[in-house]
Design a protein around this motif. Structure first.
Motif, PDB file in Angstrom:
ATOM      1  N   SER A  92       6.236  -0.223   7.877  1.00 53.62           N
ATOM      2  CA  SER A  92       5.883   1.078   7.310  1.00 53.62           C
ATOM      3  C   SER A  92       7.145   1.897   7.131  1.00 53.62           C
ATOM      4  CB  SER A  92       4.913   1.807   8.237  1.00 53.62           C
ATOM      5  OG  SER A  92       4.539   3.061   7.696  1.00 53.62           O
ATOM      6  N   TYR A  93       7.315   2.448   5.951  1.00 52.79           N
ATOM      7  CA  TYR A  93       8.520   3.206   5.626  1.00 52.79           C
ATOM      8  C   TYR A  93       8.124   4.591   5.126  1.00 52.79           C
ATOM      9  CZ  TYR A  93      10.413  -1.527   5.620  1.00 52.79           C
ATOM     10  OH  TYR A  93      10.759  -2.801   5.968  1.00 52.79           O
ATOM     11  N   TRP A  94       8.992   5.562   5.439  1.00 52.96           N
ATOM     12  CA  TRP A  94       8.729   6.951   5.072  1.00 52.96           C
ATOM     13  C   TRP A  94       9.889   7.535   4.279  1.00 52.96           C
ATOM     14  CZ3 TRP A  94       4.073   9.153   6.118  1.00 52.96           C
ATOM     15  CH2 TRP A  94       3.264   8.528   7.069  1.00 52.96           C
ATOM     16  N   GLY A  95       9.537   8.422   3.375  1.00 51.66           N
ATOM     17  CA  GLY A  95      10.551   9.213   2.711  1.00 51.66           C
ATOM     18  C   GLY A  95      10.922  10.423   3.547  1.00 51.66           C
ATOM     19  N   THR A 102       0.864  -1.170   0.000  1.00 46.45           N
ATOM     20  CA  THR A 102       0.000   0.000   0.000  1.00 46.45           C
ATOM     21  C   THR A 102       0.906   1.227   0.000  1.00 46.45           C
ATOM     22  OG1 THR A 102      -1.767  -1.126   1.205  1.00 46.45           O
ATOM     23  CG2 THR A 102      -1.738   1.284   1.272  1.00 46.45           C
ATOM     24  N   MET A 103       0.730   2.071  -0.978  1.00 44.91           N
ATOM     25  CA  MET A 103       1.550   3.274  -1.112  1.00 44.91           C
ATOM     26  C   MET A 103       0.684   4.493  -0.822  1.00 44.91           C
ATOM     27  SD  MET A 103       4.417   1.944  -1.860  1.00 44.91           S
ATOM     28  CE  MET A 103       5.333   3.463  -2.166  1.00 44.91           C
ATOM     29  N   GLY A 104       1.235   5.407  -0.055  1.00 44.81           N
ATOM     30  CA  GLY A 104       0.454   6.573   0.315  1.00 44.81           C
ATOM     31  C   GLY A 104       1.243   7.856   0.277  1.00 44.81           C
ATOM     32  N   TRP A 105       0.503   8.940   0.133  1.00 42.12           N
ATOM     33  CA  TRP A 105       1.057  10.280   0.287  1.00 42.12           C
ATOM     34  C   TRP A 105       0.400  10.926   1.497  1.00 42.12           C
ATOM     35  CZ3 TRP A 105       5.121  12.263  -2.207  1.00 42.12           C
ATOM     36  CH2 TRP A 105       5.518  11.675  -3.423  1.00 42.12           C
ATOM     37  N   TYR A 106       1.223  11.470   2.352  1.00 39.84           N
ATOM     38  CA  TYR A 106       0.774  12.198   3.534  1.00 39.84           C
ATOM     39  C   TYR A 106       1.368  13.597   3.455  1.00 39.84           C
ATOM     40  CZ  TYR A 106      -0.570   7.695   5.590  1.00 39.84           C
ATOM     41  OH  TYR A 106      -1.162   6.483   5.845  1.00 39.84           O
ATOM     42  N   ARG A 107       0.792  14.497   4.237  1.00 37.68           N
ATOM     43  CA  ARG A 107       1.354  15.836   4.296  1.00 37.68           C
ATOM     44  C   ARG A 107       1.278  16.384   5.709  1.00 37.68           C
ATOM     45  NH1 ARG A 107      -3.251  19.131   0.781  1.00 37.68           N
ATOM     46  NH2 ARG A 107      -4.911  19.075   2.369  1.00 37.68           N
ATOM     47  N   GLN A 108       2.190  17.304   5.989  1.00 38.02           N
ATOM     48  CA  GLN A 108       2.223  17.949   7.295  1.00 38.02           C
ATOM     49  C   GLN A 108       2.310  19.446   7.084  1.00 38.02           C
ATOM     50  OE1 GLN A 108       5.151  16.386   9.981  1.00 38.02           O
ATOM     51  NE2 GLN A 108       4.179  17.354  11.754  1.00 38.02           N
ATOM     52  N   PRO A 109       1.177  20.132   7.251  1.00 37.18           N
ATOM     53  CA  PRO A 109       1.193  21.591   7.125  1.00 37.18           C
ATOM     54  C   PRO A 109       1.938  22.213   8.299  1.00 37.18           C
ATOM     55  CG  PRO A 109      -1.037  20.694   6.887  1.00 37.18           C
ATOM     56  CD  PRO A 109      -0.181  19.616   7.440  1.00 37.18           C
ATOM     57  N   PRO A 110       2.399  23.424   8.170  1.00 42.36           N
ATOM     58  CA  PRO A 110       3.116  24.080   9.271  1.00 42.36           C
ATOM     59  C   PRO A 110       2.287  24.107  10.545  1.00 42.36           C
ATOM     60  CG  PRO A 110       3.282  25.360   7.259  1.00 42.36           C
ATOM     61  CD  PRO A 110       2.305  24.270   6.982  1.00 42.36           C
ATOM     62  N   GLY A 111       2.846  23.618  11.631  1.00 43.97           N
ATOM     63  CA  GLY A 111       2.167  23.644  12.917  1.00 43.97           C
ATOM     64  C   GLY A 111       1.064  22.632  13.087  1.00 43.97           C
ATOM     65  N   TYR A 150       5.229  17.099   1.976  1.00 43.41           N
ATOM     66  CA  TYR A 150       4.552  15.891   1.515  1.00 43.41           C
ATOM     67  C   TYR A 150       5.493  14.706   1.656  1.00 43.41           C
ATOM     68  CZ  TYR A 150       0.607  18.535  -0.254  1.00 43.41           C
ATOM     69  OH  TYR A 150      -0.526  19.319  -0.342  1.00 43.41           O
ATOM     70  N   TYR A 151       4.961  13.658   2.271  1.00 45.82           N
ATOM     71  CA  TYR A 151       5.744  12.463   2.546  1.00 45.82           C
ATOM     72  C   TYR A 151       5.151  11.255   1.822  1.00 45.82           C
ATOM     73  CZ  TYR A 151       7.644  15.106   6.489  1.00 45.82           C
ATOM     74  OH  TYR A 151       8.255  16.062   7.281  1.00 45.82           O
ATOM     75  N   CYS A 152       6.027  10.432   1.327  1.00 47.45           N
ATOM     76  CA  CYS A 152       5.637   9.159   0.720  1.00 47.45           C
ATOM     77  C   CYS A 152       5.724   8.071   1.784  1.00 47.45           C
ATOM     78  CB  CYS A 152       6.583   8.854  -0.436  1.00 47.45           C
ATOM     79  SG  CYS A 152       6.279   7.299  -1.291  1.00 47.45           S
ATOM     80  N   ASN A 153       4.800   7.129   1.722  1.00 53.60           N
ATOM     81  CA  ASN A 153       4.780   6.023   2.670  1.00 53.60           C
ATOM     82  C   ASN A 153       4.560   4.707   1.935  1.00 53.60           C
ATOM     83  OD1 ASN A 153       2.733   4.159   4.412  1.00 53.60           O
ATOM     84  ND2 ASN A 153       4.322   5.061   5.703  1.00 53.60           N
TER      85      ASN A 153
END
Length: 114
Positions: free
Chosen positions: A102-105, A32-41, A92-95
């Motif tokens: 579980s692995y992260w970029g 399963t491949m995913g894109w996640y994101r973390q906005p500032p704060g 934006y992070y790839c997973n």
């Protein structure tokens, strides 16, 4: 261990498009491949994911604007982002997930300007 390398981030005006790529060091077949994101704060959040069989999930905030795809032959997953909004600004992070693993970029910055 799987290494994931994201690319394609950058600065774009609102309404514009970007295409993110994530290349894995090993086969992603069945993962399963995913894109996640973390906005500032803010906390990291799911943007989109694609299962090994091709089923896709999207966050409500990106439905109709973003599209996730995968090329297992190239060990690569993509995120096409259209009609970008200011609130899409984030790292934006790839997973890659397989079973309990579980692995992260390292992440790629996307900044949307007005």
């Amino acid at each position: 261990q799987v290494q994931l390398v994201e690319s394609g981030g950058g600065l774009v005006q609102a309404g514009g498009s970007l295409r993110l790529s994530c290349v894995a060091s090993k086969s992603i077949l069945g993962n399963t491949m995913g894109w996640y994101r973390q906005p500032p704060g803010n906390q990291r959040e799911l943007v989109a994911r694609i299962f090994g069989g091709g089923t896709r999930n999207y966050a409500d905030s990106v439905k109709g604007r973003f599209s996730i795809s995968r090329d297992d032959a190239k060990n690569t997953v993509y995120l096409q982002m259209n009609s970008l909004k200011l609130e899409d600004t984030a790292v934006y992070y790839c997973n890659a997930a397989s079973g309990w693993r579980s692995y992260w970029g390292q992440g790629t910055q996307v900044t949307v300007s007005s």
